[in-house]
Design an enzyme around this catalytic site. Sequence first.
Site, PDB file in Angstrom:
ATOM      1  N   SER A 116     -58.611 -16.377   1.971  1.00  0.00           N
ATOM      2  CA  SER A 116     -59.047 -15.558   3.108  1.00  0.00           C
ATOM      3  C   SER A 116     -57.910 -14.621   3.497  1.00  0.00           C
ATOM      4  O   SER A 116     -56.732 -14.938   3.273  1.00  0.00           O
ATOM      5  CB  SER A 116     -59.377 -16.460   4.297  1.00  0.00           C
ATOM      6  OG  SER A 116     -59.523 -15.675   5.460  1.00  0.00           O
TER       7      SER A 116
ATOM      8  N   TYR B 188     -56.076 -24.065   9.344  1.00  0.00           N
ATOM      9  CA  TYR B 188     -56.913 -23.296   8.413  1.00  0.00           C
ATOM     10  C   TYR B 188     -56.086 -22.192   7.721  1.00  0.00           C
ATOM     11  O   TYR B 188     -56.142 -22.045   6.501  1.00  0.00           O
ATOM     12  CB  TYR B 188     -58.103 -22.693   9.170  1.00  0.00           C
ATOM     13  CG  TYR B 188     -59.008 -21.874   8.266  1.00  0.00           C
ATOM     14  CD1 TYR B 188     -59.734 -22.471   7.237  1.00  0.00           C
ATOM     15  CD2 TYR B 188     -59.111 -20.494   8.425  1.00  0.00           C
ATOM     16  CE1 TYR B 188     -60.542 -21.712   6.398  1.00  0.00           C
ATOM     17  CE2 TYR B 188     -59.918 -19.730   7.592  1.00  0.00           C
ATOM     18  CZ  TYR B 188     -60.632 -20.347   6.580  1.00  0.00           C
ATOM     19  OH  TYR B 188     -61.423 -19.598   5.734  1.00  0.00           O
TER      20      TYR B 188
ATOM     21  N   GLY C  85     -73.841 -20.803   2.192  1.00  0.00           N
ATOM     22  CA  GLY C  85     -73.035 -19.593   2.319  1.00  0.00           C
ATOM     23  C   GLY C  85     -72.692 -18.914   0.999  1.00  0.00           C
ATOM     24  O   GLY C  85     -73.558 -18.647   0.158  1.00  0.00           O
TER      25      GLY C  85
HETATM   26  N1  LIG Z   1     -67.322 -17.014   6.077  1.00  0.00           N
HETATM   27  C1  LIG Z   1     -66.226 -16.280   6.169  1.00  0.00           C
HETATM   28  O1  LIG Z   1     -66.109 -15.352   6.980  1.00  0.00           O
HETATM   29  C2  LIG Z   1     -65.056 -16.576   5.248  1.00  0.00           C
HETATM   30  C3  LIG Z   1     -63.958 -15.694   5.306  1.00  0.00           C
HETATM   31  C4  LIG Z   1     -62.882 -15.942   4.467  1.00  0.00           C
HETATM   32  C5  LIG Z   1     -62.906 -17.021   3.612  1.00  0.00           C
HETATM   33  N2  LIG Z   1     -63.977 -17.860   3.584  1.00  0.00           N
HETATM   34  C6  LIG Z   1     -63.943 -18.982   2.657  1.00  0.00           C
HETATM   35  O2  LIG Z   1     -65.138 -19.009   1.908  1.00  0.00           O
HETATM   36  C7  LIG Z   1     -65.397 -20.320   1.423  1.00  0.00           C
HETATM   37  C8  LIG Z   1     -66.871 -20.643   1.600  1.00  0.00           C
HETATM   38  O3  LIG Z   1     -67.171 -20.614   2.977  1.00  0.00           O
HETATM   39  P1  LIG Z   1     -68.597 -20.139   3.566  1.00  0.00           P
HETATM   40  O4  LIG Z   1     -68.329 -19.006   4.462  1.00  0.00           O
HETATM   41  O5  LIG Z   1     -69.601 -20.015   2.481  1.00  0.00           O
HETATM   42  O6  LIG Z   1     -68.920 -21.386   4.529  1.00  0.00           O
HETATM   43  P2  LIG Z   1     -70.088 -22.507   4.508  1.00  0.00           P
HETATM   44  O7  LIG Z   1     -71.421 -21.859   4.514  1.00  0.00           O
HETATM   45  O8  LIG Z   1     -69.730 -23.410   5.638  1.00  0.00           O
HETATM   46  O9  LIG Z   1     -69.860 -23.244   3.125  1.00  0.00           O
HETATM   47  C9  LIG Z   1     -68.782 -24.126   2.924  1.00  0.00           C
HETATM   48  C10 LIG Z   1     -69.158 -25.083   1.809  1.00  0.00           C
HETATM   49  O10 LIG Z   1     -68.068 -26.001   1.605  1.00  0.00           O
HETATM   50  C11 LIG Z   1     -68.609 -27.326   1.575  1.00  0.00           C
HETATM   51  N3  LIG Z   1     -67.656 -28.335   1.986  1.00  0.00           N
HETATM   52  C12 LIG Z   1     -66.871 -28.351   3.083  1.00  0.00           C
HETATM   53  N4  LIG Z   1     -66.182 -29.511   3.134  1.00  0.00           N
HETATM   54  C13 LIG Z   1     -66.552 -30.243   2.048  1.00  0.00           C
HETATM   55  C14 LIG Z   1     -66.204 -31.525   1.569  1.00  0.00           C
HETATM   56  N5  LIG Z   1     -65.335 -32.322   2.205  1.00  0.00           N
HETATM   57  N6  LIG Z   1     -66.766 -31.957   0.423  1.00  0.00           N
HETATM   58  C15 LIG Z   1     -67.657 -31.184  -0.235  1.00  0.00           C
HETATM   59  N7  LIG Z   1     -68.029 -29.963   0.181  1.00  0.00           N
HETATM   60  C16 LIG Z   1     -67.484 -29.493   1.313  1.00  0.00           C
HETATM   61  C17 LIG Z   1     -69.757 -27.246   2.579  1.00  0.00           C
HETATM   62  O11 LIG Z   1     -70.601 -28.382   2.432  1.00  0.00           O
HETATM   63  P3  LIG Z   1     -71.516 -28.876   3.683  1.00  0.00           P
HETATM   64  O12 LIG Z   1     -72.665 -27.921   3.761  1.00  0.00           O
HETATM   65  O13 LIG Z   1     -71.909 -30.254   3.299  1.00  0.00           O
HETATM   66  O14 LIG Z   1     -70.651 -28.844   4.907  1.00  0.00           O
HETATM   67  C18 LIG Z   1     -70.393 -25.932   2.159  1.00  0.00           C
HETATM   68  O15 LIG Z   1     -71.168 -26.108   1.009  1.00  0.00           O
HETATM   69  C19 LIG Z   1     -64.442 -21.229   2.188  1.00  0.00           C
HETATM   70  O16 LIG Z   1     -63.393 -21.608   1.329  1.00  0.00           O
HETATM   71  C20 LIG Z   1     -63.895 -20.357   3.309  1.00  0.00           C
HETATM   72  O17 LIG Z   1     -62.577 -20.712   3.668  1.00  0.00           O
HETATM   73  C21 LIG Z   1     -65.055 -17.655   4.394  1.00  0.00           C
END
Ligand SMILES: NC(=O)c1ccc[n+]([C@@H]2O[C@H](COP(=O)([O-])OP(=O)(O)OC[C@H]3O[C@@H](n4cnc5c(N)ncnc54)[C@H](OP(=O)(O)O)[C@@H]3O)[C@@H](O)[C@H]2O)c1
Length: 285
Positions: A139, A164, A14
């Site tokens: 977020s 969350y 992501g």
């Molecule tokens: N997507 C949205 O709409 C959105 C909106 C607002 C904020 N955010 C924030 O953006 C950030 C990135 O999210 P994303 O959308 O890119 O989601 P994503 O594709 O699910 O990426 C999340 C990343 O965090 C890693 N992670 C989760 N738990 C972990 C752990 N215990 N140890 C090590 N790594 C861990 C995941 O690793 P694995 O692949 O191994 O699970 C993955 O690399 C997050 O903080 C999220 O709260 C996202």
Amino acid sequence: MRNKTILITGANSGLGRVSAETLADKGAEVLLVCRTKKKADATRDQISAKTGNSNLHAYSADLSAMSDVRSLAEKILRNHPRLDVLLNNAGVLLGDRFDTVDGYETTFATNHLAYFLLTRLLIDRLKESAPARIINVSSMVHAWGSIDFDDLFMKKNYRSLQAYYQSKLANVMFTYALARRLQGTRVTVNCLHPGVVDTRFGREGSLLYKVSKAIVRPFFYINAERGAQTQIHLTESADIEELTGRYFVKKRAVKSAKSSYRVEDQERLWKLSEALCDLPHWQNP
Ligand SMILES: NC(=O)c1ccc[n+]([C@@H]2O[C@H](COP(=O)([O-])OP(=O)(O)OC[C@H]3O[C@@H](n4cnc5c(N)ncnc54)[C@H](OP(=O)(O)O)[C@@H]3O)[C@@H](O)[C@H]2O)c1
């Protein structure tokens, strides 16, 4: 970005993955933190092949486990004499309540305590490398959260989305409390909302969350390349060199929710986080 060393958590997927690729492509030394060694090595090899940057380093840590965060920080401090940017990006949304190895609720541990502990353990290296930056991916949903000081781990009444929201509010409050403590150090700390982004995020969410996401996804979601722009901007832009303690949306500093500005609550959360991470107290100036 040449001569800059940038640590990114959640670099395999992501927003973290796009940020890592973009910054590697611009010549930065990137420290890629992923949950497992296999994912970290594969991410390093794929980004290196795509960008031609061989100055990439793979690290693994389960960020929900405080001992893993500590050993990650030890390795970073041992291997890297500078650290210009710490991008706390990894995050989860979980449908069910799980305890970590430390007995903490997993969402809070991963999304807030890991940011808090990793930052604290690397803070002297960031100060030595100043000007340096810390970026916390929060977020917009922080506005719907509240910190339940009596039951941070939601033992009594676990609600997936509230867990969350609480963790993302904690990201903003941590940013403001840290900015006060970093005045005069030339280390800035900011947080952001990336947008509603089509990543793998939420795949471990409740069935209701996943069904809702599937319905609205074609209408509201932006792709990860667009979503990563604000955190990339905060990493590299000279325009915000001196800005600290701010919340960004679409690359602009905007107001966060009212609840995030309550200094008393920020300080209460700070002290609790220090206790949970077994850290000495860093006084509010
Ligand atoms: N997507 C949205 O709409 C959105 C909106 C607002 C904020 N955010 C924030 O953006 C950030 C990135 O999210 P994303 O959308 O890119 O989601 P994503 O594709 O699910 O990426 C999340 C990343 O965090 C890693 N992670 C989760 N738990 C972990 C752990 N215990 N140890 C090590 N790594 C861990 C995941 O690793 P694995 O692949 O191994 O699970 C993955 O690399 C997050 O903080 C999220 O709260 C996202």
